[in-house]
Design a protein around this motif. Structure first.
Motif, PDB file in Angstrom:
ATOM      1  N   LYS A  44     -20.578  11.652  21.088  1.00 23.52           N
ATOM      2  CA  LYS A  44     -19.152  11.545  20.779  1.00 23.52           C
ATOM      3  C   LYS A  44     -18.359  11.118  22.011  1.00 23.52           C
ATOM      4  N   GLY A  45     -18.853  11.485  23.181  1.00 20.96           N
ATOM      5  CA  GLY A  45     -18.148  11.158  24.415  1.00 20.96           C
ATOM      6  C   GLY A  45     -18.129   9.688  24.759  1.00 20.96           C
ATOM      7  N   ILE A  46     -19.020   8.905  24.132  1.00 24.74           N
ATOM      8  CA  ILE A  46     -19.045   7.461  24.428  1.00 24.74           C
ATOM      9  C   ILE A  46     -18.386   6.636  23.332  1.00 24.74           C
ATOM     10  N   ILE A  47     -17.970   7.289  22.246  1.00 22.73           N
ATOM     11  CA  ILE A  47     -17.342   6.549  21.148  1.00 22.73           C
ATOM     12  C   ILE A  47     -16.006   5.977  21.627  1.00 22.73           C
ATOM     13  N   GLY A  48     -15.846   4.699  21.410  1.00 25.63           N
ATOM     14  CA  GLY A  48     -14.682   3.974  21.922  1.00 25.63           C
ATOM     15  C   GLY A  48     -15.088   2.879  22.881  1.00 25.63           C
ATOM     16  N   LEU A  49     -16.199   3.117  23.589  1.00 23.73           N
ATOM     17  CA  LEU A  49     -16.744   2.070  24.449  1.00 23.73           C
ATOM     18  C   LEU A  49     -17.474   1.034  23.614  1.00 23.73           C
ATOM     19  N   ALA A  50     -17.573  -0.179  24.142  1.00 23.00           N
ATOM     20  CA  ALA A  50     -18.481  -1.151  23.543  1.00 23.00           C
ATOM     21  C   ALA A  50     -19.899  -0.604  23.680  1.00 23.00           C
ATOM     22  N   MET A  51     -20.762  -0.891  22.708  1.00 21.70           N
ATOM     23  CA  MET A  51     -22.096  -0.298  22.721  1.00 21.70           C
ATOM     24  C   MET A  51     -22.911  -0.619  23.984  1.00 21.70           C
ATOM     25  N   PRO A  52     -22.849  -1.823  24.560  1.00 25.06           N
ATOM     26  CA  PRO A  52     -23.602  -2.038  25.806  1.00 25.06           C
ATOM     27  C   PRO A  52     -23.158  -1.088  26.924  1.00 25.06           C
ATOM     28  N   GLN A  53     -21.857  -0.808  27.015  1.00 27.83           N
ATOM     29  CA  GLN A  53     -21.360   0.136  28.014  1.00 27.83           C
ATOM     30  C   GLN A  53     -21.745   1.567  27.636  1.00 27.83           C
ATOM     31  N   ALA A  54     -21.735   1.868  26.341  1.00 26.54           N
ATOM     32  CA  ALA A  54     -22.113   3.202  25.882  1.00 26.54           C
ATOM     33  C   ALA A  54     -23.566   3.517  26.235  1.00 26.54           C
ATOM     34  N   ILE A  55     -24.441   2.530  26.073  1.00 21.81           N
ATOM     35  CA  ILE A  55     -25.853   2.732  26.398  1.00 21.81           C
ATOM     36  C   ILE A  55     -26.024   3.049  27.882  1.00 21.81           C
ATOM     37  N   LYS A  56     -25.247   2.385  28.728  1.00 21.87           N
ATOM     38  CA  LYS A  56     -25.345   2.640  30.169  1.00 21.87           C
ATOM     39  C   LYS A  56     -24.974   4.072  30.506  1.00 21.87           C
ATOM     40  N   VAL A  57     -24.031   4.638  29.744  1.00 17.74           N
ATOM     41  CA  VAL A  57     -23.627   6.022  29.971  1.00 17.74           C
ATOM     42  C   VAL A  57     -24.697   6.978  29.465  1.00 17.74           C
ATOM     43  N   LEU A  58     -25.211   6.734  28.267  1.00 16.19           N
ATOM     44  CA  LEU A  58     -26.192   7.629  27.662  1.00 16.19           C
ATOM     45  C   LEU A  58     -27.563   7.507  28.315  1.00 16.19           C
ATOM     46  N   TYR A  59     -27.933   6.283  28.700  1.00 16.65           N
ATOM     47  CA  TYR A  59     -29.268   6.017  29.248  1.00 16.65           C
ATOM     48  C   TYR A  59     -29.160   5.139  30.499  1.00 16.65           C
ATOM     49  N   PRO A  60     -28.665   5.696  31.588  1.00 19.34           N
ATOM     50  CA  PRO A  60     -28.470   4.885  32.799  1.00 19.34           C
ATOM     51  C   PRO A  60     -29.764   4.312  33.374  1.00 19.34           C
ATOM     52  N   HIS A  61     -30.891   4.923  33.009  1.00 23.69           N
ATOM     53  CA  HIS A  61     -32.173   4.422  33.512  1.00 23.69           C
ATOM     54  C   HIS A  61     -32.656   3.200  32.748  1.00 23.69           C
ATOM     55  N   LEU A  62     -32.024   2.899  31.617  1.00 26.02           N
ATOM     56  CA  LEU A  62     -32.456   1.794  30.769  1.00 26.02           C
ATOM     57  C   LEU A  62     -31.855   0.489  31.306  1.00 26.02           C
ATOM     58  N   THR A  63     -32.667  -0.292  31.968  1.00 27.24           N
ATOM     59  CA  THR A  63     -32.170  -1.515  32.613  1.00 27.24           C
ATOM     60  C   THR A  63     -32.805  -2.788  32.072  1.00 27.24           C
ATOM     61  N   GLU A  64     -33.942  -2.662  31.386  1.00 26.13           N
ATOM     62  CA  GLU A  64     -34.590  -3.849  30.824  1.00 26.13           C
ATOM     63  C   GLU A  64     -33.732  -4.420  29.698  1.00 26.13           C
ATOM     64  N   GLN A  65     -33.370  -5.688  29.824  1.00 28.54           N
ATOM     65  CA  GLN A  65     -32.496  -6.292  28.824  1.00 28.54           C
ATOM     66  C   GLN A  65     -33.121  -6.314  27.437  1.00 28.54           C
ATOM     67  N   ALA A  66     -34.448  -6.466  27.374  1.00 28.15           N
ATOM     68  CA  ALA A  66     -35.114  -6.477  26.075  1.00 28.15           C
ATOM     69  C   ALA A  66     -35.008  -5.111  25.408  1.00 28.15           C
ATOM     70  N   GLN A  67     -35.119  -4.037  26.178  1.00 31.22           N
ATOM     71  CA  GLN A  67     -34.989  -2.690  25.628  1.00 31.22           C
ATOM     72  C   GLN A  67     -33.564  -2.422  25.155  1.00 31.22           C
ATOM     73  N   ILE A  68     -32.607  -2.853  25.955  1.00 32.12           N
ATOM     74  CA  ILE A  68     -31.203  -2.677  25.575  1.00 32.12           C
ATOM     75  C   ILE A  68     -30.906  -3.447  24.296  1.00 32.12           C
ATOM     76  N   ALA A  69     -31.397  -4.678  24.212  1.00 30.82           N
ATOM     77  CA  ALA A  69     -31.168  -5.497  23.024  1.00 30.82           C
ATOM     78  C   ALA A  69     -31.810  -4.859  21.793  1.00 30.82           C
ATOM     79  N   HIS A  70     -32.995  -4.271  21.986  1.00 30.32           N
ATOM     80  CA  HIS A  70     -33.671  -3.593  20.869  1.00 30.32           C
ATOM     81  C   HIS A  70     -32.840  -2.403  20.379  1.00 30.32           C
ATOM     82  N   PHE A  71     -32.341  -1.606  21.308  1.00 33.49           N
ATOM     83  CA  PHE A  71     -31.506  -0.459  20.940  1.00 33.49           C
ATOM     84  C   PHE A  71     -30.272  -0.936  20.176  1.00 33.49           C
ATOM     85  N   LEU A  72     -29.604  -1.942  20.691  1.00 30.51           N
ATOM     86  CA  LEU A  72     -28.396  -2.449  20.040  1.00 30.51           C
ATOM     87  C   LEU A  72     -28.689  -2.954  18.638  1.00 30.51           C
TER      88      LEU A  72
END
Length: 220
Positions: A44-72
């Motif tokens: 709930k704390g990330i709702i309002g952010l764009a999802m790419p920015q939200a992922i960085k907050v929830l999973y700061p260790h996730l840096t691989e673009q392919a993984q981020i794209a898969h999550f999105l």
């Protein structure tokens, strides 16, 4: 003479009751992507952010673009499936917005949703042409950057002093402050009133109808 001409609204958690769907979609995406689950408060704390920015907050260790794209992609698939039946408006939202429009206010939406997502849910409610302007996070900067508000102001030809932002997250309130416009905090959405108190706002409402009452009172 009334103080405001343009009323700008966040979407999720302010106009529509979609918070649980967002949380569930994040959890589903995390499970499928083999990521640790974050608790409800964190999501709930990330709702309002764009999802790419939200992922960085929830999973700061996730840096691989392919993984981020898969999550999105997985998140979007699940959320859009939920939205085949549009998230309902909070009580009083539809009638209040129609009243405000009839009173001559210009209405806009500034959201962390994608354009595809916003068009889907607005179309589902039959409100595709209801607002004077809409801006989405995938076509401008994510909140709390003030760019989307500045773009709405330019599109509507309204000065910052004649506009107000209504939202349920600190990102909405921070964005409004950076854009130099007043803000109304909504206590019934994603973030509770204690968290919202850390930001500047002119009014906090517990029910959407209170916005129209306040505007009509002349106390703003």
């Amino acid at each position: 003479m009334r103080k405001y001409d343009l009323l700008i609204f966040d979407w999720d958690g302010t106009l529509v009751d979609s918070i649980d769907r967002i949380v569930q979609s994040v959890w589903m995406a995390a499970k499928i992507c083999n990521l640790p689950q974050r608790d409800e408060s964190a999501v709930k704390g990330i709702i309002g952010l764009a999802m790419p920015q939200a992922i960085k907050v929830l999973y700061p260790h996730l840096t691989e673009q392919a993984q981020i794209a898969h999550f999105l992609r997985v998140y979007a698939e699940h959320y859009l499936a939920f939205e085949e039946t549009p998230s309902p408006f909070y009580p009083g939202v539809a009638t209040t917005l129609e009243l405000l429009r009839d009173q001559g206010y210009r209405l806009a939406v500034a959201t962390g949703k994608t354009r595809r997502g916003l068009n889907l849910v607005m179309g589902g409610h039959g409100w595709t042409d209801f607002f004077d302007a809409t801006r989405c996070a995938d076509e401008t900067a994510s909140k709390p950057d003030p760019l989307m508000l500045n773009e709405i102001l330019v599109q509507c030809d309204v000065e910052p002093a004649k506009a107000i932002m209504v939202g349920d997250s600190i990102f909405d309130l921070q964005m409004a402050e950076q854009a130099g416009i007043d803000a109304v905090a909504v206590s019934y959405g994603a973030q509770d009133s204690d968290r919202l108190q850390s930001c500047r706002f002119t009014l906090m409402i517990d029910r959407f109808e209170q916005l129209a009452i306040w505007l009509a009172s002349g106390k703003c």
